[in-house]
Write a protein that holds these residues in place. Structure first.
Motif, PDB file in Angstrom:
ATOM      1  N   GLU A   1       0.875  -1.190   0.139  1.00 34.71           N
ATOM      2  CA  GLU A   1       0.144  -0.023  -0.098  1.00 34.71           C
ATOM      3  C   GLU A   1       0.709   1.113   0.032  1.00 34.71           C
ATOM      4  O   GLU A   1       0.514   1.991  -0.630  1.00 34.71           O
ATOM      5  CB  GLU A   1      -0.975   0.282   1.118  1.00 34.71           C
ATOM      6  N   ASP A   2       1.907   1.223   0.924  1.00 31.56           N
ATOM      7  CA  ASP A   2       2.744   2.293   0.559  1.00 31.56           C
ATOM      8  C   ASP A   2       3.455   2.708  -0.264  1.00 31.56           C
ATOM      9  O   ASP A   2       3.494   3.810  -0.955  1.00 31.56           O
ATOM     10  CB  ASP A   2       3.897   2.234   2.044  1.00 31.56           C
TER      11      ASP A   2
ATOM     12  N   ALA B   1       1.334   6.554   3.931  1.00 32.59           N
ATOM     13  CA  ALA B   1       2.690   6.431   3.686  1.00 32.59           C
ATOM     14  C   ALA B   1       3.519   7.511   4.555  1.00 32.59           C
ATOM     15  O   ALA B   1       3.327   8.703   3.807  1.00 32.59           O
ATOM     16  CB  ALA B   1       2.887   5.975   2.357  1.00 32.59           C
ATOM     17  N   GLY B   2       4.255   7.591   5.666  1.00 25.58           N
ATOM     18  CA  GLY B   2       4.889   8.470   6.235  1.00 25.58           C
ATOM     19  C   GLY B   2       6.005   8.871   5.262  1.00 25.58           C
ATOM     20  O   GLY B   2       6.284  10.113   4.911  1.00 25.58           O
TER      21      GLY B   2
ATOM     22  N   LYS C   1      -3.281  12.108   8.372  1.00 25.45           N
ATOM     23  CA  LYS C   1      -3.721  13.427   8.624  1.00 25.45           C
ATOM     24  C   LYS C   1      -3.478  13.722  10.287  1.00 25.45           C
ATOM     25  O   LYS C   1      -3.163  14.839  10.616  1.00 25.45           O
ATOM     26  CB  LYS C   1      -5.085  13.753   8.644  1.00 25.45           C
ATOM     27  N   ARG C   2      -3.183  12.668  11.222  1.00 28.53           N
ATOM     28  CA  ARG C   2      -3.036  12.826  12.452  1.00 28.53           C
ATOM     29  C   ARG C   2      -1.409  12.758  12.787  1.00 28.53           C
ATOM     30  O   ARG C   2      -1.034  13.160  13.871  1.00 28.53           O
ATOM     31  CB  ARG C   2      -3.709  11.773  13.379  1.00 28.53           C
ATOM     32  N   ARG C   3      -0.534  12.372  11.789  1.00 27.19           N
ATOM     33  CA  ARG C   3       0.871  12.295  12.118  1.00 27.19           C
ATOM     34  C   ARG C   3       1.610  13.512  11.836  1.00 27.19           C
ATOM     35  O   ARG C   3       1.395  14.276  11.078  1.00 27.19           O
ATOM     36  CB  ARG C   3       1.205  11.074  11.131  1.00 27.19           C
ATOM     37  N   PRO C   4       2.812  13.649  12.708  1.00 28.08           N
ATOM     38  CA  PRO C   4       3.439  15.080  12.597  1.00 28.08           C
ATOM     39  C   PRO C   4       4.115  15.413  11.304  1.00 28.08           C
ATOM     40  O   PRO C   4       4.555  14.512  10.428  1.00 28.08           O
ATOM     41  CB  PRO C   4       4.574  14.551  13.625  1.00 28.08           C
ATOM     42  N   MET C   5       3.795  16.773  10.699  1.00 23.58           N
ATOM     43  CA  MET C   5       4.517  17.379   9.675  1.00 23.58           C
ATOM     44  C   MET C   5       5.080  18.762  10.087  1.00 23.58           C
ATOM     45  O   MET C   5       5.768  19.028   9.125  1.00 23.58           O
ATOM     46  CB  MET C   5       3.178  17.295   8.715  1.00 23.58           C
TER      47      MET C   5
ATOM     48  N   GLN D   1       3.260   7.241  15.799  1.00 23.82           N
ATOM     49  CA  GLN D   1       3.461   6.730  14.297  1.00 23.82           C
ATOM     50  C   GLN D   1       2.169   6.103  14.053  1.00 23.82           C
ATOM     51  O   GLN D   1       1.012   6.890  14.125  1.00 23.82           O
ATOM     52  CB  GLN D   1       4.602   5.681  14.586  1.00 23.82           C
ATOM     53  N   GLU D   2       2.055   5.000  13.405  1.00 18.05           N
ATOM     54  CA  GLU D   2       0.754   4.699  12.503  1.00 18.05           C
ATOM     55  C   GLU D   2      -0.457   4.722  13.783  1.00 18.05           C
ATOM     56  O   GLU D   2      -1.551   4.974  13.488  1.00 18.05           O
ATOM     57  CB  GLU D   2       0.623   3.234  12.091  1.00 18.05           C
ATOM     58  N   SER D   3       0.060   4.296  15.219  1.00 21.55           N
ATOM     59  CA  SER D   3      -0.870   4.470  16.187  1.00 21.55           C
ATOM     60  C   SER D   3       0.077   4.891  17.378  1.00 21.55           C
ATOM     61  O   SER D   3       1.161   5.185  17.213  1.00 21.55           O
ATOM     62  CB  SER D   3      -1.556   2.985  16.527  1.00 21.55           C
TER      63      SER D   3
END
Length: 429
Positions: free
Chosen positions: A49-50, A95-96, A122-126, A342-344
């Motif tokens: 998927e990534d 995909a980070g 959308k919840r992961r750090p950017m 991370q993913e969770s």
């Protein structure tokens, strides 16, 4: 497949297996090939998927991408750091690597682009990456929540020679800027403002840049890339995924059996190879054979609890957590606070799921202590996290009644994991 019921093994495993290509190396190779000049033939590519998100994003941006999935190959036409389309929309999914690397590419190019993402991404750090790119002239319009994807970006190419960056939340921010630096046309320096300044995935990035013809130096605080360097490579072979291999190595420890993962060797550049040091502390015997690294567990399947700092190979935190209930003494995993992002929230997820099984767990801000116990039957929530699904399936090989919810979240990196696990179980019952 909504759930997967793991069947307890009756015998120690005796296994020789191949795993897919590395996700980390696949996505870096795709990125470097796109930034380079001429065609690059990538072999041993991971299709998951990534990586599919990365491939489709490159296609949306106008790059020439020839996909030969059956042969595990991709041919990418590089454009020397120029994006063919000056306006486009991409979707990076969960995909980070795609999110961080492609954000840097778009922000440091002439054009206007929209970056869409999954609810998880959308919840992961950017924000630290956005802020560094804004220092370099990029403009971001936040389409939902400030500091997070999705965004619209108006890029700016060149004119700056340095940036400051905090990598405490993700080293992918640094990898993105490092790989972009050679196409900016200036001597470029990245000053690291966080306490963490290096890491295993950064070392993979630097090594691969060198393999594609670009040198990067690190003085302990800052990274330096000289101008005038270009990415060039005709053929690039991607290593098997050591992160994936570790689940099968853990099976050897868990059952007192033997695992060989084909073509994984001790000269791998992947940081998760350090998990083999953990297995040696558990009493396993590790040998690099011609076929691949072989791990043999103790004859009686007993092993001690240990204390280990897993900051630099934290993707294996869940693998060790799955082994910990069967140890003879408590297991302490330290310096892993960043895996909450991370993913969770992986620290919380591990603690919750083991507690549901009746295993005593102490959860700190950046550590876990897991006590020995007999896991009780449980439906394991996976939090859309591929590593929770794969790692916690190991518990069911020694305890009855372990059921994995949403097992197909593993398609993010390892589409056939549960097919292979099913085959292994049938061969050892």
């Amino acid at each position: 497949m909504d759930t997967y019921k793991v069947k307890k093994l009756n015998h120690p495993i005796n296994l020789e297996i191949a795993v897919p290509g590395s996700k980390s190396i696949t996505n870096r190779a795709l990125f470097l090939a796109a930034l380079g000049t001429g065609e690059v033939h990538l072999k041993g590519v991971l299709f998951s998927e990534d990586s599919r998100c990365f491939l489709s994003s490159l296609e949306s941006l106008g790059f020439s991408v020839e996909i030969r999935e059956e042969e595990k190959e991709v041919i990418v036409g590089g454009c020397g750091g120029v994006i063919p389309k000056k306006e486009a929309e991409i979707h990076v999914g969960s995909a980070g690597t795609a999110a961080r690397f492609l954000t840097a590419m778009l922000a440091l190019s002439e054009g206007v682009y929209t970056i869409q993402a999954s609810e998880q991404m959308k919840r992961r750090p950017m924000r630290p990456l956005f802020e560094a790119l804004e220092q370099l002239g990029a403009e971001f319009t936040y389409l939902e929540k400030k500091g997070f994807l999705p965004v619209r970006v108006r890029g700016k190419r060149g004119g700056f020679k340095e940036a400051s960056l905090d990598i405490s939340r993700s080293t992918q921010f640094l990898s993105a800027l490092l790989m972009m630096a050679p196409v900016l046309g200036e001597d470029f320096t990245i000053h690291i403002m966080s306490e963490k300044k290096d890491g295993s995935y950064i070392r993979i990035t630097k090594k691969m840049m060198e393999q594609f013809g670009v040198e990067c130096t690190f003085d302990g605080d800052s990274y330096h890339i000289k101008k005038g360097q270009n990415y060039q490579r005709e053929i690039y072979e991607i290593e098997p995924d050591v992160s994936a291999a570790c689940y099968f190595y853990a099976m050897a420890a868990l059952t007192g059996g033997r695992t060989v993962v084909k073509n994984v060797h001790k000269d791998s550049m992947q940081g998760d190879l350090r998990f083999l040091e953990v297995l040696e502390k558990l009493g396993c015997h590790v040998t690099d054979t011609e076929a691949g690294i072989e791990v043999t567990g103790t004859n009686d399947g007993h092993y001690p609890g240990i204390t280990v700092d897993m900051n630099d190979f934290s993707d294996q935190t869940m693998t060790l957590a799955a082994l910990a209930p069967f140890a003879d003494s408590p297991t302490t995993i330290r310096n892993i606070g960043h895996i909450r992002l991370q993913e969770s929230d992986r620290l919380s997820a591990i603690a919750k799921e083991l507690t549901k099984m009746g295993i005593q767990v102490e959860e700190g801000e950046d550590f876990l202590v897991i006590y020995p116990g007999k896991p009780q039957p449980s439906l394991v929530s996976t939090y859309e996290d591929h590593r929770m699904a794969m790692a916690f399936s190991l518990i069911g090989l020694r305890s009855e009644g372990i059921v994995i919810d949403n097992p197909l979240c593993c398609k993010k990196t390892f589409e056939d994991y549960f097919i292979l696990l099913d085959r292994i179980i049938k061969d050892h019952r």
